[in-house]
Design a protein around this motif. Sequence first.
Motif, PDB file in Angstrom:
ATOM      1  N   CYS A   9      79.284  18.478  32.700  1.00  0.00           N
ATOM      2  CA  CYS A   9      79.260  17.475  33.593  1.00  0.00           C
ATOM      3  C   CYS A   9      80.110  16.783  34.483  1.00  0.00           C
ATOM      4  CB  CYS A   9      79.193  15.631  32.627  1.00  0.00           C
ATOM      5  SG  CYS A   9      79.331  14.103  32.862  1.00  0.00           S
ATOM      6  N   PHE A  17      74.862  18.840  31.559  1.00  0.00           N
ATOM      7  CA  PHE A  17      74.240  17.804  32.105  1.00  0.00           C
ATOM      8  C   PHE A  17      72.840  18.941  33.219  1.00  0.00           C
ATOM      9  CE2 PHE A  17      74.821  17.162  36.827  1.00  0.00           C
ATOM     10  CZ  PHE A  17      75.062  15.399  36.477  1.00  0.00           C
ATOM     11  N   CYS A  45      74.145  13.398  32.222  1.00  0.00           N
ATOM     12  CA  CYS A  45      74.995  14.131  31.110  1.00  0.00           C
ATOM     13  C   CYS A  45      74.054  13.705  29.891  1.00  0.00           C
ATOM     14  CB  CYS A  45      76.051  13.270  31.426  1.00  0.00           C
ATOM     15  SG  CYS A  45      77.428  13.767  29.557  1.00  0.00           S
TER      16      CYS A  45
END
Length: 71
Positions: A9, A17, A45
């Motif tokens: 992320c 992510f 995320c």
Amino acid sequence: MAPRLATECPHCRAPGFGHINVERGAPCSFYGSATQTIAGDIHGCGRCSYQTRTPRNHARTDPKWCDYCNS
């Protein structure tokens, strides 16, 4: 699944992510009204609430997919 787990992320650096949803509403090439065609991809995320939107490559959609043109 492995590529998503390998992607961090950008906000919290947690793994996972990736693609979570789509955004519909690409404009009709004739009238410009929103259609049900996908306009972009939503990546997010699994740990925090951070999300990004990536537009699809087409700017406008063929009128055959437009609810207004085909009503």
